[in-house]
Scaffold this active site. Structure first.
Site, mmCIF file in Angstrom:
data_model
loop_
_atom_site.group_PDB
_atom_site.id
_atom_site.type_symbol
_atom_site.label_atom_id
_atom_site.label_comp_id
_atom_site.label_asym_id
_atom_site.label_seq_id
_atom_site.Cartn_x
_atom_site.Cartn_y
_atom_site.Cartn_z
ATOM 1 N N LYS A 44 0.826 -1.190 0.000
ATOM 2 C CA LYS A 44 0.000 0.000 0.000
ATOM 3 C C LYS A 44 0.870 1.253 0.000
ATOM 4 O O LYS A 44 0.430 2.340 -0.336
ATOM 5 C CB LYS A 44 -0.866 0.021 1.278
ATOM 6 C CG LYS A 44 -1.817 -1.145 1.376
ATOM 7 C CD LYS A 44 -2.390 -1.225 2.791
ATOM 8 C CE LYS A 44 -2.443 -2.659 3.198
ATOM 9 N NZ LYS A 44 -2.582 -2.929 4.592
ATOM 10 N N GLU A 100 7.438 2.470 -6.338
ATOM 11 C CA GLU A 100 7.564 1.909 -4.992
ATOM 12 C C GLU A 100 7.883 3.040 -4.013
ATOM 13 O O GLU A 100 8.445 4.070 -4.394
ATOM 14 C CB GLU A 100 8.655 0.835 -5.043
ATOM 15 C CG GLU A 100 8.936 0.007 -3.834
ATOM 16 C CD GLU A 100 7.798 -0.596 -3.054
ATOM 17 O OE1 GLU A 100 6.783 0.103 -2.825
ATOM 18 O OE2 GLU A 100 7.941 -1.731 -2.597
ATOM 19 N N ASP A 101 7.481 2.846 -2.758
ATOM 20 C CA ASP A 101 7.758 3.866 -1.748
ATOM 21 C C ASP A 101 9.244 3.919 -1.408
ATOM 22 O O ASP A 101 9.855 4.973 -1.386
ATOM 23 C CB ASP A 101 6.909 3.638 -0.481
ATOM 24 C CG ASP A 101 6.942 2.199 0.028
ATOM 25 O OD1 ASP A 101 7.758 1.393 -0.452
ATOM 26 O OD2 ASP A 101 6.131 1.882 0.922
ATOM 27 N N ASP A 104 14.876 -0.869 -0.406
ATOM 28 C CA ASP A 104 15.651 -1.173 0.799
ATOM 29 C C ASP A 104 16.604 -2.322 0.467
ATOM 30 O O ASP A 104 17.655 -2.096 -0.130
ATOM 31 C CB ASP A 104 14.654 -1.492 1.915
ATOM 32 C CG ASP A 104 15.286 -1.667 3.273
ATOM 33 O OD1 ASP A 104 16.344 -1.098 3.514
ATOM 34 O OD2 ASP A 104 14.707 -2.386 4.120
ATOM 35 N N LYS A 132 17.433 3.424 0.115
ATOM 36 C CA LYS A 132 18.372 3.175 1.228
ATOM 37 C C LYS A 132 19.456 2.242 0.713
ATOM 38 O O LYS A 132 19.412 1.035 0.932
ATOM 39 C CB LYS A 132 17.634 2.452 2.369
ATOM 40 C CG LYS A 132 16.972 3.325 3.405
ATOM 41 C CD LYS A 132 16.721 2.546 4.700
ATOM 42 C CE LYS A 132 15.284 2.184 4.873
ATOM 43 N NZ LYS A 132 14.971 1.488 6.128
ATOM 44 N N PHE A 153 14.842 3.632 10.011
ATOM 45 C CA PHE A 153 13.497 3.157 9.721
ATOM 46 C C PHE A 153 12.583 4.376 9.674
ATOM 47 O O PHE A 153 12.490 5.131 10.629
ATOM 48 C CB PHE A 153 13.000 2.159 10.769
ATOM 49 C CG PHE A 153 11.762 1.456 10.293
ATOM 50 C CD1 PHE A 153 11.862 0.354 9.445
ATOM 51 C CD2 PHE A 153 10.497 1.921 10.643
ATOM 52 C CE1 PHE A 153 10.718 -0.273 8.958
ATOM 53 C CE2 PHE A 153 9.354 1.298 10.159
ATOM 54 C CZ PHE A 153 9.461 0.196 9.320
ATOM 55 N N ARG A 166 1.039 5.932 8.062
ATOM 56 C CA ARG A 166 1.109 6.151 6.609
ATOM 57 C C ARG A 166 0.674 7.567 6.236
ATOM 58 O O ARG A 166 1.131 8.126 5.259
ATOM 59 C CB ARG A 166 0.192 5.168 5.870
ATOM 60 C CG ARG A 166 0.672 3.725 5.905
ATOM 61 C CD ARG A 166 -0.103 2.910 4.874
ATOM 62 N NE ARG A 166 -0.010 1.475 5.081
ATOM 63 C CZ ARG A 166 0.976 0.703 4.629
ATOM 64 N NH1 ARG A 166 1.970 1.238 3.959
ATOM 65 N NH2 ARG A 166 0.976 -0.594 4.855
HETATM 66 P P1 IMP Z 1 12.868 -4.373 0.216
HETATM 67 O O1 IMP Z 1 12.204 -5.563 -0.379
HETATM 68 O O2 IMP Z 1 13.730 -4.740 1.401
HETATM 69 O O3 IMP Z 1 13.584 -3.481 -0.758
HETATM 70 O O4 IMP Z 1 11.763 -3.537 0.940
HETATM 71 C C1 IMP Z 1 10.809 -2.827 0.332
HETATM 72 C C2 IMP Z 1 9.619 -2.709 1.253
HETATM 73 O O5 IMP Z 1 9.998 -2.761 2.632
HETATM 74 C C3 IMP Z 1 8.976 -1.371 1.074
HETATM 75 O O6 IMP Z 1 7.947 -1.448 0.144
HETATM 76 C C4 IMP Z 1 8.432 -1.066 2.455
HETATM 77 O O7 IMP Z 1 7.132 -1.593 2.569
HETATM 78 C C5 IMP Z 1 9.316 -1.820 3.401
HETATM 79 N N1 IMP Z 1 10.310 -0.937 4.065
HETATM 80 C C6 IMP Z 1 11.647 -0.927 3.879
HETATM 81 N N2 IMP Z 1 12.245 0.019 4.614
HETATM 82 C C7 IMP Z 1 11.255 0.630 5.294
HETATM 83 C C8 IMP Z 1 11.227 1.733 6.220
HETATM 84 O O8 IMP Z 1 12.235 2.361 6.601
HETATM 85 N N3 IMP Z 1 9.993 2.076 6.683
HETATM 86 C C9 IMP Z 1 8.844 1.454 6.314
HETATM 87 N N4 IMP Z 1 8.824 0.440 5.449
HETATM 88 C C10 IMP Z 1 10.015 0.026 4.940
HETATM 89 MG MG MG Z 2 5.723 -1.325 0.525
#
Ligand code: IMP
Ligand code: MG
Length: 180
Positions: A44, A100-101, A104, A132, A153, A166
């Site tokens: 979301k 994507e938001d 990470d 990040k 975070f 959110r």
């Molecule tokens: P990845 O798969 O590790 O790249 O993570 C992506 C998803 O992890 C994002 O769509 C977020 O939902 C969640 N996420 C990663 N870092 C954060 C953060 O600092 N705050 C909140 N959600 C995060």
């Molecule tokens: Mg997400």
């Protein structure tokens, strides 16, 4: 035992966020001049960024959403990405921009890029509000990004902790939460 209260500290203010959103939209508009784009938001968290960027893109634009689960309810990814909601429409031959938001570890986007590429879009690009880079496990590079941030975070502007925060207008660092 006494529990600490969660702390929020502003990292990026709403004005700066919207400036970068407009810059990303301008880049997309320039790159796809004379063509149509199809925005795919990852539910979301990306919905806020998608809605804001979509309104600033000066091209014929359609949109769709996809949902994955990976994080459980806390701060750490389970590492396993699973498709929870697929797209409503076909993307073959379209200029797809995956929105994507936050990027990470890269696990979510590398999974999504793999399954969307199989559907033969004309173009497949990635736009993220936040990056990040310190946490990367998979070599994913965004084509468009709002901000590169250090390893905190963060919540707000779509990002959550256990489905909370959110709707914060500014992007905030969250600390002192009890791990879920
Ligand atoms: P990845 O798969 O590790 O790249 O993570 C992506 C998803 O992890 C994002 O769509 C977020 O939902 C969640 N996420 C990663 N870092 C954060 C953060 O600092 N705050 C909140 N959600 C995060
Ligand atoms: Mg997400």
């Amino acid at each position: 035992m006494e529990q600490k209260k969660p702390k929020l500290k502003i990292l990026i203010r709403r004005g700066a966020i919207h400036e970068r959103v407009r810059a990303v939209a301008r880049q997309i508009t320039r790159d796809f001049r004379g063509q149509r784009v199809h925005l795919v938001g990852v539910l979301k968290g990306a919905s806020f960024f998608l809605c804001d960027v979509a309104r600033e893109i000066d091209l014929e634009t359609s949109l769709d959403f996809i949902a994955v689960s990976s994080y459980g309810s806390g701060k750490e990814s389970s590492g396993q990405v699973r498709l929870v909601k697929d797209l409503d429409t076909r993307i073959a031959g379209l200029n797809v921009i995956l929105i994507e938001d936050i990027l990470d570890t890269g696990l979510t986007l590398s999974y999504l890029l793999r399954i969307l590429r199989q559907r033969r879009p004309k173009e497949l690009r990635v736009a993220v509000m936040l990056d990040k880079p310190a946490r990367r496990l998979k070599p994913v590079k965004p084509d468009y990004w709002g901000f590169r941030i250090p390893n905190h975070f963060v919540v707000g502007y779509g990002l959550d902790y256990a489905e909370q925060y959110r709707n914060l207008k500014d992007l905030c660092i969250l600390s002192d939460v009890q791990e879920l």
